[in-house]
Design a protein around this motif. Structure first.
Motif, PDB file in Angstrom:
ATOM      1  N   ALA A  57      51.716  49.080  45.452  1.00  0.00           N
ATOM      2  CA  ALA A  57      50.708  48.189  46.031  1.00  0.00           C
ATOM      3  C   ALA A  57      49.350  48.412  45.376  1.00  0.00           C
ATOM      4  N   HIS A  58      49.348  48.685  44.077  1.00  0.00           N
ATOM      5  CA  HIS A  58      48.075  48.769  43.357  1.00  0.00           C
ATOM      6  C   HIS A  58      47.519  47.362  43.219  1.00  0.00           C
ATOM      7  N   PRO A  59      46.221  47.155  43.505  1.00  0.00           N
ATOM      8  CA  PRO A  59      45.674  45.800  43.450  1.00  0.00           C
ATOM      9  C   PRO A  59      45.725  45.170  42.069  1.00  0.00           C
ATOM     10  N   PRO A  83      50.232  44.242  42.207  1.00  0.00           N
ATOM     11  CA  PRO A  83      51.073  44.619  43.344  1.00  0.00           C
ATOM     12  C   PRO A  83      52.469  44.015  43.238  1.00  0.00           C
ATOM     13  N   ALA A 108      52.915  39.550  48.557  1.00  0.00           N
ATOM     14  CA  ALA A 108      52.460  40.754  47.867  1.00  0.00           C
ATOM     15  C   ALA A 108      52.544  41.933  48.822  1.00  0.00           C
ATOM     16  N   THR A 158      50.681  44.432  48.938  1.00  0.00           N
ATOM     17  CA  THR A 158      49.340  44.735  49.441  1.00  0.00           C
ATOM     18  C   THR A 158      49.051  43.966  50.727  1.00  0.00           C
ATOM     19  N   ALA A 198      48.487  45.411  54.502  1.00  0.00           N
ATOM     20  CA  ALA A 198      47.209  45.112  55.160  1.00  0.00           C
ATOM     21  C   ALA A 198      47.410  44.477  56.531  1.00  0.00           C
ATOM     22  N   ARG A 232      46.596  52.284  53.070  1.00  0.00           N
ATOM     23  CA  ARG A 232      47.077  51.861  51.748  1.00  0.00           C
ATOM     24  C   ARG A 232      48.212  52.775  51.312  1.00  0.00           C
ATOM     25  N   ASP A 270      37.416  54.151  40.970  1.00  0.00           N
ATOM     26  CA  ASP A 270      37.605  54.370  42.406  1.00  0.00           C
ATOM     27  C   ASP A 270      37.203  55.808  42.716  1.00  0.00           C
ATOM     28  N   ASN A 327      47.386  56.715  43.749  1.00  0.00           N
ATOM     29  CA  ASN A 327      46.990  55.327  43.511  1.00  0.00           C
ATOM     30  C   ASN A 327      45.540  55.264  43.054  1.00  0.00           C
TER      31      ASN A 327
END
Length: 409
Positions: free
Chosen positions: A39-41, A44, A55, A57, A61, A79, A127, A282
């Motif tokens: 689920a990496h933006p 994903p 997705a 993600t 969410a 996450r 990040d 992540n």
């Protein structure tokens, strides 16, 4: 549980054939470097649920505790804390290190305060997370990992008989190891670009000659011969790059299928060639020291690197209950294990209070959910993967190899 629909990343260093062959698809002619599962933006995975593809993600969410479990959310937020990849290197990746958690938080906050755009090429910290990672070989896999002993590096450089390298040899033989490695790496990375390019060219020619003279084919090739072959190869891919000299300070390691390397914060490394399963926290925080056209921040890199020489620790899976073979690592964001399932055998239930991604890397397996809850089954061939939410149980039958990625809280 849901079958994952994953994205292939076409980085220039990727193999044109390894991932297509693994997935049973025709090659596209373009490099295919990484298959991302998670689920990496940036890419994903998608899964099929009521209403069509979604997705991962977005699924997480919408219900973080339901998908990840309360323990994961308490530890890492709402996450998925790991990213699983299939990695296929046909040429070397950049020589790089990753920060620890506190360094990442400080670096990210500093760049945010200075207004450096997250997508700027000179940005170091995308990040505020660290990026420990584990690479497990599916084929023979070559890489560089951690610093050699200083005297060993000195002997390698001395044999090249390049005048510009002789001061480095003297430093490596005379100074305390950590100080010597720091001084030499700093000198190489801050040298005049034209001068270091000439030094790299001479070192590459000498390395090719020494490698050819010693012979580098087969298991009987000496460690020195392999080191010189790596130097010549790196110079071919990155002519004039100071990372070629920096790489000679590092250990060269070849993983056999099933063997793995864990790369913690501050450990310089570069993958050279091969196909493997990679899992990481992540994050996208990378500091590069060479073998790349991308941004190199030498002062920040030298702040992060740990100048600790020694042999790299090659991991082999440790047998656990139920046929699970675990790769033990000292962090909680991920745990990687595998099952080698014989014909007629069954494993499971695979049940965890944290989410799981299951990847078939050989043969075929069938995943069966909890029939009492009306759950069905899912067949996976080589290269196919599935996502299992926290708290769900899965039984596995078939004949093949299944990798299991989950969270270690």
């Amino acid at each position: 549980m849901d079958r994952l629909i994953n994205t292939v990343r076409p980085y220039a260093w990727g193999s044109t054939t390894a991932i297509p062959e693994f997935l049973g698809r025709p090659p596209s002619g373009e490099p295919q470097a990484e298959l991302w599962m998670g689920a990496h933006p940036g890419a994903p995975s998608k899964l099929g649920r009521a209403g069509g593809e979604q997705a991962l993600t977005g699924v997480i969410a919408a219900d973080p505790e339901g998908e990840l479990g309360p323990q994961t959310v308490r530890a890492f937020g709402p996450r998925l804390p790991f990213l699983l990849k299939l990695l296929a290197a046909a040429s070397p990746l950049s020589l790089q290190v990753h920060p620890d958690l506190e360094q990442a938080r400080q670096g990210f906050a500093d760049e945010e305060a200075r207004g450096v755009p997250v997508n700027a090429p000179e940005r170091n910290y995308k990040d505020a997370n660290h990026k420990p990672e584990l690479i497990c070989a599916l084929t023979d896999f070559d890489g560089l990992c951690g610093f050699r002993r200083a005297t060993e590096a000195a002997d390698l450089l001395a044999a090249l008989d390049v005048d510009a390298l002789k001061p480095y040899v003297d430093i490596l033989r005379a100074s305390p190891e950590s100080e010597a490695l720091r001084e030499v790496l700093t000198a190489v990375l801050t040298a005049d670009p034209e001068e270091i390019a000439g030094t790299v060219e001479k070192a590459a020619r000498a390395s090719a000659r020494l490698a050819a003279g010693a012979g580098t084919d087969g298991a009987d090739a000496s460690a020195e011969a392999r080191a010189y072959a790596v130097c010549a190869s790196l110079a071919h891919h990155y002519p004039g790059d100071p990372g070629v000299i920096a790489a000679m300070l590092l250990n060269h390691v070849t993983l056999r299928p099933g063997e793995a390397l864990y790369l913690g914060a501050g450990v310089p490394h570069a993958y050279l060639s091969g196909l493997g399963v990679e899992i990481m926290a992540n994050s996208d925080n990378v500091l590069r020291s060479g073998l790349t056209p991308k941004h190199v921040d030498v002062p920040e890199l030298l702040r992060i690197v740990r100048f600790e020489p020694g042999e790299p620790a090659v991991l082999r899976p440790e047998a656990g209950p139920g046929g699970e073979e675990r790769y033990e690592v000292p962090i909680d964001e991920f745990r990687l294990s595998r099952f080698v399932i014989a014909p007629g055998a069954a494993v499971g239930p695979l049940e965890a209070l944290t989410p799981q991604i299951l990847l078939c890397t050989g043969g075929h397996v069938v995943l069966r959910g909890d029939a009492s809850r009306g759950e069905g089954q899912l067949a996976l061939e080589r290269g196919q993967s599935a996502y299992v939410p926290a708290g769900e149980r899965v039984d596995v039958t078939g004949e093949g190899t299944l990798f299991r990625a989950t969270v270690a809280v």
